[in-house]
Design a protein around this motif. Structure first.
Motif, mmCIF file in Angstrom:
data_model
loop_
_atom_site.group_PDB
_atom_site.id
_atom_site.type_symbol
_atom_site.label_atom_id
_atom_site.label_comp_id
_atom_site.label_asym_id
_atom_site.label_seq_id
_atom_site.Cartn_x
_atom_site.Cartn_y
_atom_site.Cartn_z
ATOM 1 N N ASP A 145 -6.072 -1.171 2.126
ATOM 2 C CA ASP A 145 -6.458 -2.468 2.673
ATOM 3 C C ASP A 145 -7.772 -2.266 3.424
ATOM 4 O O ASP A 145 -7.795 -1.678 4.512
ATOM 5 C CB ASP A 145 -5.367 -2.998 3.614
ATOM 6 C CG ASP A 145 -5.652 -4.402 4.107
ATOM 7 O OD1 ASP A 145 -4.769 -5.241 4.022
ATOM 8 O OD2 ASP A 145 -6.775 -4.651 4.606
ATOM 9 N N LEU A 146 -8.879 -2.718 2.843
ATOM 10 C CA LEU A 146 -10.203 -2.458 3.404
ATOM 11 C C LEU A 146 -10.331 -2.957 4.839
ATOM 12 O O LEU A 146 -10.821 -2.247 5.718
ATOM 13 C CB LEU A 146 -11.274 -3.107 2.528
ATOM 14 C CG LEU A 146 -11.686 -2.336 1.275
ATOM 15 C CD1 LEU A 146 -12.541 -3.211 0.376
ATOM 16 C CD2 LEU A 146 -12.447 -1.072 1.651
ATOM 17 N N LYS A 147 -9.900 -4.194 5.081
ATOM 18 C CA LYS A 147 -10.097 -4.778 6.414
ATOM 19 C C LYS A 147 -9.328 -4.004 7.479
ATOM 20 O O LYS A 147 -9.868 -3.678 8.542
ATOM 21 C CB LYS A 147 -9.677 -6.248 6.414
ATOM 22 C CG LYS A 147 -9.996 -6.958 7.716
ATOM 23 C CD LYS A 147 -9.882 -8.452 7.581
ATOM 24 C CE LYS A 147 -10.378 -9.150 8.840
ATOM 25 N NZ LYS A 147 -10.396 -10.603 8.701
ATOM 26 N N ASN A 148 -8.056 -3.692 7.198
ATOM 27 C CA ASN A 148 -7.259 -2.971 8.187
ATOM 28 C C ASN A 148 -7.814 -1.574 8.449
ATOM 29 O O ASN A 148 -7.855 -1.118 9.589
ATOM 30 C CB ASN A 148 -5.809 -2.875 7.706
ATOM 31 C CG ASN A 148 -5.115 -4.219 7.714
ATOM 32 O OD1 ASN A 148 -5.611 -5.176 8.298
ATOM 33 N ND2 ASN A 148 -3.973 -4.303 7.062
ATOM 34 N N ARG A 149 -8.236 -0.894 7.391
ATOM 35 C CA ARG A 149 -8.708 0.488 7.558
ATOM 36 C C ARG A 149 -10.018 0.543 8.329
ATOM 37 O O ARG A 149 -10.174 1.313 9.290
ATOM 38 C CB ARG A 149 -8.894 1.142 6.176
ATOM 39 C CG ARG A 149 -9.361 2.590 6.266
ATOM 40 C CD ARG A 149 -8.259 3.465 6.821
ATOM 41 N NE ARG A 149 -8.712 4.837 7.038
ATOM 42 C CZ ARG A 149 -9.152 5.303 8.200
ATOM 43 N NH1 ARG A 149 -9.217 4.499 9.259
ATOM 44 N NH2 ARG A 149 -9.520 6.556 8.312
#
Length: 614
Positions: free
Chosen positions: A48-52
């Motif tokens: 998950d790009l945003k969370n990472r």
């Protein structure tokens, strides 16, 4: 870097992070702005790009290295993919290509495993993480470990290559220096060490295994079918059965990486996506080298002369190829182009791995477009409304922005309790203080057209008298008929020049088209566009407003009793009478003395006279 500069840098980066998608992909950190020639200092992968990426800026970081990395970041880019496995592979390719300073993977020697076919007299086939081409030929790397093991299993089952590390040579085999191991006795090896399997037969098996590693299983199957027929003709049924079992095993074999494809060696992929206004376009570029994606970027192009997508790609492809120094001889595009590039050909795939690459490129372009719009709306919340008004103005060819929009709707049951509602939208948002309710006064019976004309006439006559600003657009909750009757009042009677549009519904009572013009024409509008959603919201809102008013009126009418018509008898007196005498009929039949006991002399006399008029 001063404190103010650092705060400005962090604000810029956090704004990028806010707009990252919740999708798998890779992200890259730069030591300067991308358009200023910044270099990649870190490549990461994420489910998950945003969370990472958010975790670098919103959580307490204990590791010193990570703190230093965050302090060096000046810009961020990313690429979305379909699965985490694809993100793993692309991350590995980018790390190998750019050698980022802060990637742990480069320092501890880890990499994704590959399959090696050695250069020995009797080659071995095994997995390894160390690539040294002096020892053999390598296939991979494999981000999906289970796929790699599936390939090794099918090769072991079908071709049974040796697993020992004995230094096999013709001379030593002839001398009988070796003894068979357990693998030979359990039929997992043909026994080349004791000359039970000939050199030519072993090499043919290795050749077919190489084809499987390249992904050419169909060629191997065709070859095996040919050999099976030859053995059958020679009555060598055991060998024919062996070929048959190998064919069955290959048919059941399915292990193919979504991104790695050994048939795609050096390819450029281009797609283009328009913004909703068709003023700008987003061109995505993906480069595939040796079966893996190693570059993915999206560029925004502004149309200056209303250029077509074909014209924009004509300009963009040579420019982007020159920027990245690409010499790929095959260029995958979504539609035919009218120009040629030296030593390269255009290809429009319809299916297979290359078509998947085209879809992946389009997905990245659409995601970039979405992020740009979302980011602009966060910086300027009113920009979204302005954008929608501008789009509606362009669609209907209106003389000015439709800032104030008004919509009408009628509601009645067989002509009874007929009412109408008018809602007002300003700047594409409901202005509820300007909503108006209307009781239909001059129309008898269920005549929606006449009711609409009465309400429109009353509203705009009053606005003209009071000098209130008139709307920029009128929308009717209906098709051509409603538009015509409104036009008769607005243009013919009141001589006003207010544009009139209509929203028509389908058989399922869902908004399906926008009408405009005289005679009305259907205006092309995508049903999943933000503008269509706003127009549907307007139609639903006016319907809700009108029907709610109608229900309120009908409810009051149904609760009306004769006691409400007695002047001088208020709600409290009415409640006392109903509480003591239970019904209107008993109140009417009561004596004056009974009424006096409940209401007193004065009010009792009023109620008595109402029911006993001479």
């Amino acid at each position: 870097m001063t404190k103010e500069e650092n705060e400005k840098r962090l604000a810029y980066l956090k704004n990028i992070v806010l707009n990252l998608p919740h999708k798998p992909g890779t992200y890259q950190y730069y030591d300067a702005k991308i358009d200023e020639g910044g270099k990649i200092i870190y490549v990461g992968k994420a489910k998950d790009l945003k969370n990472r990426v958010s975790s670098y800026f919103h959580k307490e970081v204990d590791r010193y290295k990570t703190k230093v990395l965050v302090s060096k970041i000046q810009d961020i880019s990313y690429s979305v993919v379909n699965s985490e496995e694809d993100a793993l592979l692309i991350e590995n390719q980018l790390i190998k290509q750019y050698q980022p300073r802060y990637n742990v993977l480069l320092k501890d020697g880890k990499t994704y495993p590959s399959i090696c076919v050695t250069k020995e007299y009797y080659p071995r086939i095994f997995k390894t993480r160390k690539i040294n081409k002096r020892y053999g030929q390598f296939y991979g790397p494999y981000s999906h470990i289970s796929s790699m093991y599936a390939i090794l299993d099918i090769i072991k089952k079908v071709y049974k290559p040796r697993t020992c590390r004995l230094p096999l040579t013709p001379e030593r085999i002839q001398k009988g220096e070796f003894k068979p191991c357990l693998e030979y006795h359990i039929h997992n090896c043909g026994g080349p060490c004791i000359d039970k399997q000939s050199y030519d037969d072993y090499q043919e098996n290795i050749r077919q295994a190489r084809e499987i590693l390249k992904g050419n299983t169909r060629d191997v199957e065709d070859y095996l079918r040919q050999k099976m027929s030859e053995y059958a003709e020679k009555l060598q049924f055991e060998r024919a059965e062996e070929c048959k079992q190998r064919i069955i095993a290959l048919d059941n074999f399915a292990a193919k990486s979504e991104i790695v494809s050994h048939t795609i060696t050096d390819v450029d992929v281009f797609t283009i996506v328009d913004d909703d206004m068709k003023k700008n376009a987003f061109v995505n570029y993906i480069h595939v080298k040796k079966g893996a994606i190693n570059q993915s970027f999206t560029y925004e192009y502004k149309r200056k002369l209303d250029e077509t997508d074909e014209e924009l790609l004509n300009d963009a492809i040579p420019e982007i190829r020159q920027r990245f120094g690409s010499t790929a001889k095959e260029i995958i595009v979504p539609f035919p182009l009218d120009f040629k590039i030296k030593d390269a050909e255009f290809f429009i795939p319809q299916r297979g791995d290359k078509h998947h690459l085209l879809e992946l490129s389009e997905m990245n372009a659409k995601q970039y477009k979405f992020d740009r719009i979302k980011q602009a709306e966060k910086l300027n919340p009113e920009q979204k409304q302005t954008h929608l008004m501008k789009e509606l103005q362009d669609k209907l060819k209106l003389p000015k922005l439709p800032y104030q929009i008004e919509c009408f709707d009628n509601s009645n049951i067989s002509g009874t309790d007929a009412v109408a509602g008018c809602i007002v939208y300003k700047g594409m948002k409901p202005s509820r203080k300007d909503y108006r309710k209307y009781n239909i006064k001059t129309v008898v019976g269920p005549d929606d057209y006449a009711s609409m004309q009465e309400v429109v006439r009353r509203r705009y006559s009053r606005m003209m008298e009071e000098g209130t600003p008139l709307p920029d657009l009128i929308i009717t909750d209906g098709g051509k008929g409603q538009m015509d009757v409104v036009r008769e009042v607005v243009e013919d009677e009141l001589h006003l020049k207010i544009p009139i549009a209509g929203l028509a519904k389908d058989d399922r009572h869902r908004t399906n088209e926008l009408l405009y013009g005289f005679p009305p024409q259907v205006i092309g509008l995508k049903t999943d566009s933000p503008l269509f959603h706003v127009l549907t919201q307007i139609q639903d809102e006016v319907h809700r407003y009108a029907i709610t008013f109608h229900r309120e009126k009908r409810s009051k009418h149904q609760l009306h009793s004769e006691l409400d018509d007695i002047k001088g008898i208020g709600p409290k007196s009415k409640d006392l009478l109903l509480k003591q005498l239970k019904s209107v009929k008993r109140i009417e039949e009561a004596t004056k003395e009974q009424l006096v006991e409940v209401l007193g002399p004065a009010k009792a006399n009023i109620a008595w006279e109402h029911f006993h008029k001479v």
